[in-house]
Design a protein around this motif. Structure first.
Motif, PDB file in Angstrom:
ATOM      1  N   VAL A   1      44.646  44.237  34.075  1.00 35.58           N
ATOM      2  CA  VAL A   1      43.597  45.033  33.307  1.00 35.58           C
ATOM      3  C   VAL A   1      44.220  46.271  32.805  1.00 35.58           C
ATOM      4  O   VAL A   1      43.738  46.928  31.718  1.00 35.58           O
ATOM      5  CB  VAL A   1      42.316  44.835  34.099  1.00 35.58           C
TER       6      VAL A   1
ATOM      7  N   TYR B   1      40.403  46.593  21.380  1.00 33.96           N
ATOM      8  CA  TYR B   1      39.685  47.177  22.468  1.00 33.96           C
ATOM      9  C   TYR B   1      38.172  47.108  22.523  1.00 33.96           C
ATOM     10  O   TYR B   1      37.652  47.537  23.177  1.00 33.96           O
ATOM     11  CB  TYR B   1      40.065  48.811  22.697  1.00 33.96           C
TER      12      TYR B   1
ATOM     13  N   ASN C   1      38.580  41.353  31.440  1.00 34.18           N
ATOM     14  CA  ASN C   1      38.242  41.882  32.625  1.00 34.18           C
ATOM     15  C   ASN C   1      37.522  40.658  33.405  1.00 34.18           C
ATOM     16  O   ASN C   1      38.118  40.024  34.506  1.00 34.18           O
ATOM     17  CB  ASN C   1      37.141  42.816  32.662  1.00 34.18           C
TER      18      ASN C   1
ATOM     19  N   THR D   1      39.606  43.327  24.961  1.00 35.18           N
ATOM     20  CA  THR D   1      39.734  43.957  26.405  1.00 35.18           C
ATOM     21  C   THR D   1      38.556  43.636  27.242  1.00 35.18           C
ATOM     22  O   THR D   1      38.792  43.320  28.419  1.00 35.18           O
ATOM     23  CB  THR D   1      39.845  45.329  26.279  1.00 35.18           C
TER      24      THR D   1
ATOM     25  N   ASN E   1      35.025  53.348  31.730  1.00 40.73           N
ATOM     26  CA  ASN E   1      35.765  52.271  32.051  1.00 40.73           C
ATOM     27  C   ASN E   1      37.258  53.014  32.562  1.00 40.73           C
ATOM     28  O   ASN E   1      37.608  52.454  33.467  1.00 40.73           O
ATOM     29  CB  ASN E   1      35.885  51.258  30.794  1.00 40.73           C
ATOM     30  N   CYS E   2      37.776  53.973  31.672  1.00 35.87           N
ATOM     31  CA  CYS E   2      39.000  54.415  32.011  1.00 35.87           C
ATOM     32  C   CYS E   2      39.066  54.843  33.464  1.00 35.87           C
ATOM     33  O   CYS E   2      40.172  54.688  34.324  1.00 35.87           O
ATOM     34  CB  CYS E   2      39.447  55.667  31.062  1.00 35.87           C
TER      35      CYS E   2
ATOM     36  N   GLU F   1      31.117  47.245  30.732  1.00 37.02           N
ATOM     37  CA  GLU F   1      31.920  46.419  29.719  1.00 37.02           C
ATOM     38  C   GLU F   1      30.821  45.853  28.887  1.00 37.02           C
ATOM     39  O   GLU F   1      30.793  45.650  27.652  1.00 37.02           O
ATOM     40  CB  GLU F   1      32.812  45.409  30.172  1.00 37.02           C
TER      41      GLU F   1
ATOM     42  N   HIS G   1      44.225  47.939  29.150  1.00 30.78           N
ATOM     43  CA  HIS G   1      43.042  48.643  28.562  1.00 30.78           C
ATOM     44  C   HIS G   1      43.912  50.102  28.218  1.00 30.78           C
ATOM     45  O   HIS G   1      43.346  50.478  27.168  1.00 30.78           O
ATOM     46  CB  HIS G   1      42.285  48.951  30.005  1.00 30.78           C
ATOM     47  N   TYR G   2      44.562  50.588  28.816  1.00 27.66           N
ATOM     48  CA  TYR G   2      45.406  51.894  28.555  1.00 27.66           C
ATOM     49  C   TYR G   2      46.231  51.488  27.434  1.00 27.66           C
ATOM     50  O   TYR G   2      46.472  52.608  26.575  1.00 27.66           O
ATOM     51  CB  TYR G   2      45.967  52.544  29.871  1.00 27.66           C
TER      52      TYR G   2
END
Length: 312
Positions: A250, A281, A289, A285, A115-116, A74, A254-255
């Motif tokens: 998170v 994003y 975290n 985002t 990250n995903c 990130e 995120h998604y």
């Protein structure tokens, strides 16, 4: 004649200029202050998380290993995009070369997908910890953790190479990018030719790299919840849910942001609407975290208190 003009235009386009937040001209200074503040908090938070996890032996577990990798990813992700955006807001933006734009897009895609899949690995870690605790140390060995991180990074690299090579094969006829960084769709809009094939490729890749990891996390949490509900004591159930709370928070944001940005059809939104989604994003985002894992996680807060206590 038309083809000749297109080739001529293409040969003249050697740089791109970000239009950024040009429609918010009167509020640029305010946006600069807000985004700079959020960026400083994001960098500080992620650096603190990586540092605390590396120095505190209590946090040398698979879950916190993945968290440190996510925080590091990130940090680089924001470095790729936000500094140039901030310069643009105060009028210090310089044109970016095609090679520079391709490089920014490459790192953006690589790190976003990384990250995903890191969040997916963290979901798998929580599944093993709750559903198969007796074999946790065997299943989540150091080697397996490294393989999961390497897999996440490799998928990001492969997708980034595919997307960047497809986009930068297009002929470009204009220099003004209707965005604040080299995202896929805004750059494709500068092409002289029909980009339907590229749009389809982008949609297929987006579906695969967002829905597959999101589906795996969803399955993990179905199994986790079913296991937690079998725990006899209310206190045991509460503690089990608490270990997943930070991660699921998170994951949802995120998604959710990624789905809104990349799973919608070819954008009919205004430029301002697209940029607002992108700010979510790229700025919000990454800050989530460290905020979630520092404010909601007792182990990280405990490690931070121990580190501060030693310094004092």
């Amino acid at each position: 004649m038309c083809d000749l003009m297109k080739k001529e235009n293409h040969s003249l386009v050697s740089v791109f200029i970000f239009q950024g937040f040009s429609s918010f001209h009167e509020h640029k200074l305010t946006l600069f202050v807000v985004f700079l503040t959020l960026y400083i908090f994001t960098l500080a938070g992620n650096v603190i998380i990586v540092s605390i996890i590396s120095i505190d032996h209590h946090l040398h577990t698979p879950m916190y290993f993945f968290l440190s990798m996510l925080s590091g990813s990130e940090t680089v992700y924001t470095l790729v995009i936000i500094p140039r955006m901030l310069f643009n807001l105060i009028g210090l933006s310089q044109p970016i070369s095609l090679a520079g734009c391709a490089t920014q897009m490459f790192f953006f895609i690589t790190l976003a997908i990384n990250n995903c899949f890191l969040l997916t690995a963290m979901g798998y870690d929580r599944y093993v910890a709750i559903c198969n605790p007796l074999r946790y140390s065997v299943i989540m060995s150091k080697r397996v953790c490294m393989q999961l991180v390497w897999g996440a990074c490799s998928i990001g690299l492969i997708v980034a190479m595919t997307q960047v090579s497809a986009v930068f094969r297009l002929p470009f006829c204009t220099t003004k990018v209707p965005h604040f960084f080299c995202d896929i769709r805004p750059v494709m809009k500068l092409s002289c030719i029909d980009t339907t094939v590229n749009e389809i490729l982008t949609m297929i890749i987006s579906v695969l790299v967002i829905l597959i990891p999101m589906g795996l996390v969803f399955i993990s949490y179905i199994l986790i919840i079913s296991t937690i509900l079998k725990i006899a004591s209310a206190e045991g159930r509460r503690k089990a849910f608490a270990t997943c709370a930070s991660h699921i928070t998170v994951v949802i944001v995120h998604y959710g942001c990624a789905s809104i940005a990349y799973l919608k059809p070819k954008s009919d939104n205004t430029r301002d609407q697209d940029q607002l989604i992108s700010v979510t994003y790229t700025v919000i985002t990454p800050l989530l975290n460290p905020v979630v894992y520092s404010l909601r996680n007792k182990e990280v807060k405990g490690a931070l208190c121990r580190a501060i206590g030693k310094k004092l």
